[in-house]
Design a protein around this motif. Structure first.
Motif, mmCIF file in Angstrom:
data_model
loop_
_atom_site.group_PDB
_atom_site.id
_atom_site.type_symbol
_atom_site.label_atom_id
_atom_site.label_comp_id
_atom_site.label_asym_id
_atom_site.label_seq_id
_atom_site.Cartn_x
_atom_site.Cartn_y
_atom_site.Cartn_z
ATOM 1 N N SER A 146 0.862 -0.973 -0.040
ATOM 2 C CA SER A 146 -0.085 -0.103 -0.057
ATOM 3 C C SER A 146 0.888 1.345 0.022
ATOM 4 N N ILE A 147 0.630 1.994 -0.895
ATOM 5 C CA ILE A 147 1.584 3.338 -1.130
ATOM 6 C C ILE A 147 1.278 4.272 0.140
ATOM 7 N N ASP A 148 -0.052 4.315 0.470
ATOM 8 C CA ASP A 148 -0.536 5.251 1.682
ATOM 9 C C ASP A 148 0.087 4.822 2.689
ATOM 10 N N LYS A 149 0.015 3.419 3.234
ATOM 11 C CA LYS A 149 0.672 2.970 4.237
ATOM 12 C C LYS A 149 2.186 3.335 4.549
ATOM 13 N N ALA A 150 2.851 3.151 3.239
ATOM 14 C CA ALA A 150 4.302 3.195 3.124
ATOM 15 C C ALA A 150 4.699 4.739 3.389
ATOM 16 N N ILE A 151 3.793 5.843 2.847
ATOM 17 C CA ILE A 151 4.099 7.081 2.929
ATOM 18 C C ILE A 151 3.783 7.509 4.463
ATOM 19 N N SER A 152 2.952 6.809 5.199
ATOM 20 C CA SER A 152 2.550 7.161 6.582
ATOM 21 C C SER A 152 3.773 6.765 7.508
ATOM 22 N N ILE A 153 4.209 5.634 7.196
ATOM 23 C CA ILE A 153 5.519 5.084 7.855
ATOM 24 C C ILE A 153 6.625 5.872 7.682
ATOM 25 N N ILE A 154 7.039 6.309 6.635
ATOM 26 C CA ILE A 154 8.024 7.015 6.200
ATOM 27 C C ILE A 154 8.012 8.260 6.822
ATOM 28 N N ASN A 155 7.090 9.072 6.845
ATOM 29 C CA ASN A 155 6.817 10.185 7.382
ATOM 30 C C ASN A 155 6.884 10.157 8.948
ATOM 31 N N SER A 156 6.415 9.220 9.490
ATOM 32 C CA SER A 156 6.416 8.949 10.746
ATOM 33 C C SER A 156 7.975 8.704 11.381
ATOM 34 N N VAL A 157 8.889 7.996 10.687
ATOM 35 C CA VAL A 157 10.118 7.908 10.784
ATOM 36 C C VAL A 157 10.876 9.094 10.601
ATOM 37 N N CYS A 158 10.613 10.065 9.697
ATOM 38 C CA CYS A 158 11.279 11.272 9.301
ATOM 39 C C CYS A 158 10.877 11.922 10.659
ATOM 40 N N ASP A 159 9.650 12.182 11.319
ATOM 41 C CA ASP A 159 9.399 12.782 12.491
ATOM 42 C C ASP A 159 10.241 12.680 13.632
ATOM 43 N N ASP A 164 20.848 18.991 13.618
ATOM 44 C CA ASP A 164 21.585 19.350 12.251
ATOM 45 C C ASP A 164 20.248 19.807 11.186
ATOM 46 N N ILE A 165 18.950 19.195 11.648
ATOM 47 C CA ILE A 165 18.094 19.728 10.767
ATOM 48 C C ILE A 165 17.717 21.109 10.717
ATOM 49 N N VAL A 166 17.442 21.640 9.334
ATOM 50 C CA VAL A 166 16.731 23.001 9.138
ATOM 51 C C VAL A 166 15.506 22.791 8.510
ATOM 52 N N GLU A 167 15.296 21.929 7.675
ATOM 53 C CA GLU A 167 13.783 21.807 7.347
ATOM 54 C C GLU A 167 13.477 20.239 7.361
ATOM 55 N N LYS A 168 12.364 19.904 8.391
ATOM 56 C CA LYS A 168 12.320 18.482 8.387
ATOM 57 C C LYS A 168 12.080 17.565 7.272
ATOM 58 N N PRO A 169 12.788 16.697 6.993
ATOM 59 C CA PRO A 169 12.402 15.765 5.771
ATOM 60 C C PRO A 169 10.914 15.131 5.917
ATOM 61 N N LYS A 170 10.551 15.072 4.494
ATOM 62 C CA LYS A 170 9.225 14.584 4.536
ATOM 63 C C LYS A 170 9.269 13.719 3.382
ATOM 64 N N VAL A 171 7.892 13.004 2.834
ATOM 65 C CA VAL A 171 7.810 12.490 1.494
ATOM 66 C C VAL A 171 7.197 13.625 0.515
ATOM 67 N N ASN A 172 8.312 13.654 -0.755
ATOM 68 C CA ASN A 172 7.955 14.584 -1.582
ATOM 69 C C ASN A 172 6.742 14.080 -2.612
ATOM 70 N N GLY A 173 6.802 12.838 -2.661
ATOM 71 C CA GLY A 173 5.756 12.117 -3.498
ATOM 72 C C GLY A 173 6.250 10.993 -4.284
ATOM 73 N N PHE A 190 13.131 11.035 13.449
ATOM 74 C CA PHE A 190 14.539 11.274 13.097
ATOM 75 C C PHE A 190 14.639 13.039 13.212
ATOM 76 N N SER A 191 13.941 13.662 13.244
ATOM 77 C CA SER A 191 14.123 15.246 13.193
ATOM 78 C C SER A 191 13.852 15.603 14.686
ATOM 79 N N GLU A 192 13.221 14.828 15.517
ATOM 80 C CA GLU A 192 12.907 15.424 16.920
ATOM 81 C C GLU A 192 14.083 16.045 17.826
ATOM 82 N N LYS A 193 15.356 15.167 17.919
ATOM 83 C CA LYS A 193 16.496 15.429 18.433
ATOM 84 C C LYS A 193 17.665 15.665 17.729
ATOM 85 N N ASN A 194 17.515 16.080 16.359
ATOM 86 C CA ASN A 194 18.522 16.202 15.531
ATOM 87 C C ASN A 194 18.906 17.886 15.382
#
Length: 298
Positions: free
Chosen positions: A210-223, A231-240, A225-229
């Motif tokens: 499922s594309i929607d499920k995969a995108i949701s999981i990837i965005n969750s991982v990105c969140d 180095d982050i200037v702009e939080k990574p997220k799924v572009n499409g 990843f960015s919490e205590k990082n």
């Protein structure tokens, strides 16, 4: 008086220190005295360079504690320039001192007369390249084109700026090779260290997922990843979804981090996304081999 040999006539006067070789007179004592003074001058030059380098390093380090101070890259660049300037000044006075031992105290007036008479020729030929190096190096600093620690591409050479001196720029590539480039030869510069850098991670999933499920999981991982990082200037997220490939679907993740931090953050984000997809049992496409035997598929 000592007389040695028949074919090679040597005469040495112990009192005066004059050695006569087939009619050619040499003052041994004077030669030893001059040699000692030259060695002393070289030692003084070496010590002076070491001391001034330490003084510059301490001064640059101390200014970082001031209320109004330069950033680390600029302070390192300024330190390298000061070291280079002092080094060339010490070399100049040291060489003049050594030459004075051979040609006497009249050397300085001779040098001044020589510079006055052939200065134009020297600038036109031997000194022309040196002057170009210094002038171009001055504009590099004045225009803030790059500083020590920047990742740059100068003509065909890429790497981290290790030193900027009056005549040359030193950059070291990621293989450890040191490129020494005369400032006058620099025709084009690309500075990769200005502003934040983009990170890009391409993730492939199987068509059965499922594309929607995969995108949701990837965005969750990105969140996460960015919490205590820091180095982050702009939080990574799924572009499409960027591609429907032969073996799977490609999903693009983009973000921005501090410069020179892009590679390590991309590597870490790939690892975390892979672990997140594995935990959710979302299959990443890979080459499969099917063996068909009669009516059976293995």
């Amino acid at each position: 008086m000592i007389n040695i040999g028949t074919f090679l006539r040597l005469k040495f006067d112990v009192e005066s220190g004059i050695l006569n070789i087939n009619g050619i007179s040499l003052n041994i004592y004077n030669g030893i005295y001059i040699s000692i003074k030259i060695i002393f001058i070289i030692i003084i030059m070496y010590i002076a360079i070491k001391i001034t380098n330490k003084i510059v390093d301490k001064t640059i380090k101390k200014q970082e504690q001031f209320r109004f101070s330069l950033d680390k890259k600029r302070s390192k660049t300024l330190g390298a320039i000061l070291k280079s300037l002092v080094k060339y000044a010490i070399y100049f006075f040291g060489i003049v001192g050594i030459l004075t031992q051979f040609f006497g105290s009249k050397l300085l007036s001779t040098i001044s007369l020589g510079i006055a008479s052939v200065g134009g020729v020297a600038i036109g030929f031997g000194a022309q390249s040196l002057i170009k190096d210094i002038i171009n190096g001055f504009f590099i600093l004045l225009e803030d084109q790059y500083v020590v620690g920047d990742y740059v591409t100068i003509d065909d050479a890429s790497g981290i700026v290790e030193s900027i001196e009056l005549r040359i720029t030193k950059i070291r590539n990621f293989n450890g090779d040191l490129h020494i480039i005369p400032n006058s030869k620099i025709s084009s510069i690309t500075n990769h260290s200005k502003g934040p850098k983009a990170i890009t991670v391409n993730v492939g999933i199987a068509y059965e997922e499922s594309i929607d499920k995969a995108i949701s999981i990837i965005n969750s991982v990105c969140d996460k990843f960015s919490e205590k990082n820091e180095d982050i200037v702009e939080k990574p997220k799924v572009n499409g979804v960027t591609e429907l490939a032969a073996s799977g679907i490609n999903i693009k993740v983009v973000g921005k981090v501090k410069n020179m931090k892009q590679w390590q953050n991309e590597n870490e984000l790939r690892k975390l996304i892979k672990e997140g997809l594995d935990y959710a049992k979302i299959e990443i496409p890979y080459n499969k081999v099917q063996v068909i035997r009669g009516d059976k598929v293995e």
